[in-house]
Design a protein around this motif. Structure first.
Motif, mmCIF file in Angstrom:
data_model
loop_
_atom_site.group_PDB
_atom_site.id
_atom_site.type_symbol
_atom_site.label_atom_id
_atom_site.label_comp_id
_atom_site.label_asym_id
_atom_site.label_seq_id
_atom_site.Cartn_x
_atom_site.Cartn_y
_atom_site.Cartn_z
ATOM 1 N N ALA B 78 0.886 -1.319 0.039
ATOM 2 C CA ALA B 78 0.043 0.085 0.010
ATOM 3 C C ALA B 78 0.756 1.281 0.001
ATOM 4 O O ALA B 78 1.920 1.274 0.640
ATOM 5 N N THR B 79 0.565 2.125 -0.727
ATOM 6 C CA THR B 79 1.257 3.498 -0.902
ATOM 7 C C THR B 79 1.281 4.056 0.418
ATOM 8 O O THR B 79 2.388 4.780 0.621
ATOM 9 N N GLN B 80 0.442 4.153 1.401
ATOM 10 C CA GLN B 80 0.505 4.858 2.473
ATOM 11 C C GLN B 80 1.445 4.155 3.466
ATOM 12 O O GLN B 80 1.860 4.667 4.763
ATOM 13 N N GLY B 81 2.076 3.008 3.172
ATOM 14 C CA GLY B 81 2.755 2.332 4.300
ATOM 15 C C GLY B 81 2.487 1.674 5.455
ATOM 16 O O GLY B 81 1.115 1.619 5.307
ATOM 17 N N PRO B 82 2.879 1.534 6.461
ATOM 18 C CA PRO B 82 2.157 1.026 7.889
ATOM 19 C C PRO B 82 1.041 2.074 8.281
ATOM 20 O O PRO B 82 1.308 3.154 8.308
ATOM 21 N N ILE B 83 -0.116 1.372 8.451
ATOM 22 C CA ILE B 83 -1.069 1.835 9.308
ATOM 23 C C ILE B 83 -1.247 1.725 10.715
ATOM 24 O O ILE B 83 -0.842 0.928 11.101
ATOM 25 N N THR B 84 -0.895 3.021 11.590
ATOM 26 C CA THR B 84 -0.949 3.012 12.991
ATOM 27 C C THR B 84 -2.195 2.706 13.566
ATOM 28 O O THR B 84 -3.154 3.651 13.107
ATOM 29 N N LEU B 85 -2.530 1.956 14.520
ATOM 30 C CA LEU B 85 -3.858 1.598 15.076
ATOM 31 C C LEU B 85 -3.474 1.805 16.699
ATOM 32 O O LEU B 85 -2.683 1.243 17.155
ATOM 33 N N THR B 86 -4.360 2.669 17.170
ATOM 34 C CA THR B 86 -4.372 2.864 18.705
ATOM 35 C C THR B 86 -5.605 2.341 19.210
ATOM 36 O O THR B 86 -6.888 3.068 18.854
ATOM 37 N N ALA B 87 -5.419 1.230 20.101
ATOM 38 C CA ALA B 87 -6.715 0.802 20.936
ATOM 39 C C ALA B 87 -6.748 1.395 22.419
ATOM 40 O O ALA B 87 -5.581 0.949 23.069
ATOM 41 N N LYS B 88 -7.647 1.939 22.786
ATOM 42 C CA LYS B 88 -7.817 2.393 24.028
ATOM 43 C C LYS B 88 -9.092 1.577 24.742
ATOM 44 O O LYS B 88 -10.155 1.550 24.362
ATOM 45 N N ALA B 89 -8.840 0.991 25.913
ATOM 46 C CA ALA B 89 -9.649 0.012 26.197
ATOM 47 C C ALA B 89 -9.754 0.013 27.728
ATOM 48 O O ALA B 89 -8.595 -0.144 28.336
ATOM 49 N N ARG B 90 -11.230 -0.074 28.309
ATOM 50 C CA ARG B 90 -11.322 -0.310 29.823
ATOM 51 C C ARG B 90 -11.932 -1.341 29.884
ATOM 52 O O ARG B 90 -13.125 -1.441 29.224
ATOM 53 N N THR B 91 -11.482 -2.481 30.516
ATOM 54 C CA THR B 91 -12.348 -3.600 30.873
ATOM 55 C C THR B 91 -12.178 -4.379 32.125
ATOM 56 O O THR B 91 -11.378 -3.670 33.125
ATOM 57 N N SER B 92 -12.885 -5.452 32.450
ATOM 58 C CA SER B 92 -12.732 -5.980 33.868
ATOM 59 C C SER B 92 -11.298 -6.504 33.786
ATOM 60 O O SER B 92 -10.477 -6.610 32.897
ATOM 61 N N PRO B 93 -10.738 -7.056 35.242
ATOM 62 C CA PRO B 93 -9.479 -7.422 35.240
ATOM 63 C C PRO B 93 -9.507 -8.503 34.405
ATOM 64 O O PRO B 93 -10.218 -9.388 34.490
#
Lengths: 167, 180
Positions: B78-93
């Motif tokens: 892909a022309t754009q190169g690596p896509i950065t994904l950021t995942a923020k999550a709050r969940t149970s222990p």
């Protein structure tokens, strides 16, 4: 005492209510649009760049026949697009002022889409193969030339130009 | 003329100030040296609500694969190169957090199609995994355990074949971040 019990019950209820919200599954979504460009292309590869017929006794070898020449066709085109492979000779087989008609230089081909037999021409491109749509067909063909007593001595040459088109 | 029979309001001003200052001083000293008579405890309950939450951000909203010769570039990046994904999550222990991706369809150019599975990715980052796109089922991009903020990359590749019909092919990839 009664008040304390009620307070405890209410607190528990609030806690349970809160915990059901806290641990419910949470989701988030996002999307990416993807685009891929596929343009028309044509690539032709021949297994040999030159063919030579060695001199031979016409009575023993009445027909010169080459080794099979592999043909690799690679084409990208529209759906149902006409992929055409043609061959056009530069002229007759020529040795100074002496000539041998190129129309006597014939071929036999194998492979899907290839014309099984044909004769060369320098006036009109001859169809060696035809296909529909994109793909990578392969085949081979052999060239043959009659070996006649009537030929003048000499080294005769001709160039065969192959053209692959994909709309 | 000054005597106890005099009315308070009639006393001189300097006497008033001295008494007031004395009273203030007494209160201050009392407060400074006072100690509880007996041990006392009071409980205050602090309630902090931390609910489940998921947030996903991508560094690009579109990627594109340029045309190329299949013999020289059998896999187009892909022309754009690596896509950065950021995942923020709050969940149970120890709650499971899953990031998936699914194509809405095969790559399509009018009536012509190229399977979505001809797009693959190479992943980078903890929890991220390599994969192949699908139009029929969500594919796992990353899995983690517990709350947090995680980032990683996906570099996409397109299988480049001679058999494709010419055209501009498109699809949409939908990412879903789930915090259980």
């Amino acid at each position: 005492m009664k008040k304390a019990v009620w307070s405890g019950a209410v607190a528990t209820a609030v806690l349970l209510l809160g915990s059901s919200t806290a641990f419910a599954q949470q989701t988030a979504t996002a999307s990416i649009a993807v685009t891929a460009s596929v343009n028309a292309k044509a690539k032709l590869t021949l297994g040999l760049a030159a063919i030579t017929f060695a001199d031979a006794d016409p009575d023993v070898t009445p027909l010169y026949t080459s080794a099979p020449v592999s043909v690799s066709v690679k084409a990208r085109t529209t759906v149902g697009g006409n992929v055409l492979l043609t061959v056009l000779a530069s002229g007759d087989l020529d040795s100074g002022s002496a000539t041998i008609p190129v129309t006597t230089l014939t071929w036999a081909a194998t492979g899907t889409g290839f014309a099984a037999n044909g004769a060369n021409s320098f006036t009109a491109a001859q169809t060696l193969g035809q296909w529909s749509g994109s793909g990578n067909p392969t085949g081979s063909h052999t060239l043959s030339l009659p070996n006649l007593w009537s030929y003048n001595t000499g080294t005769y040459t001709v160039t065969l130009n192959y053209t692959l088109t994909a709309p | 003329m000054r005597g106890p029979s005099l009315h308070w309001a009639a006393r001189p001003a300097f006497l008033m100030r001295r008494r007031t200052l004395t009273a203030v001083l007494f209160v201050l000293i009392f407060c400074a040296f006072s100690r509880p008579v007996a041990g006392q405890t009071r409980n205050a309950t602090l309630n902090a609500s931390i609910n489940g939450l998921a947030r996903l951000s991508l560094s690009s909203a579109a990627i594109s694969f340029p045309d190329a010769d299949p013999d020289t570039v059998p896999s187009i990046q892909a022309t754009q190169g690596p896509i950065t994904l950021t995942a923020k999550a709050r969940t149970s222990p120890n709650g499971s957090i899953t990031l998936t991706v699914q194509a809405n369809d095969h790559l399509r150019s009018g009536v012509n199609t190229i399977p979505a599975s001809h797009i693959t990715w190479v992943a980078g980052g903890a929890g991220f995994t390599n994969g192949t796109l699908s139009a029929t089922s969500a594919q796992i991009v990353a899995v983690w355990t517990g709350s947090g903020v995680r980032s990683g990359t996906q570099t996409f590749f397109f299988k480049n074949l001679w058999s494709y019909a010419t055209g501009i092919y498109t699809l949409t990839m939908t990412y879903t971040l789930s915090a259980a």
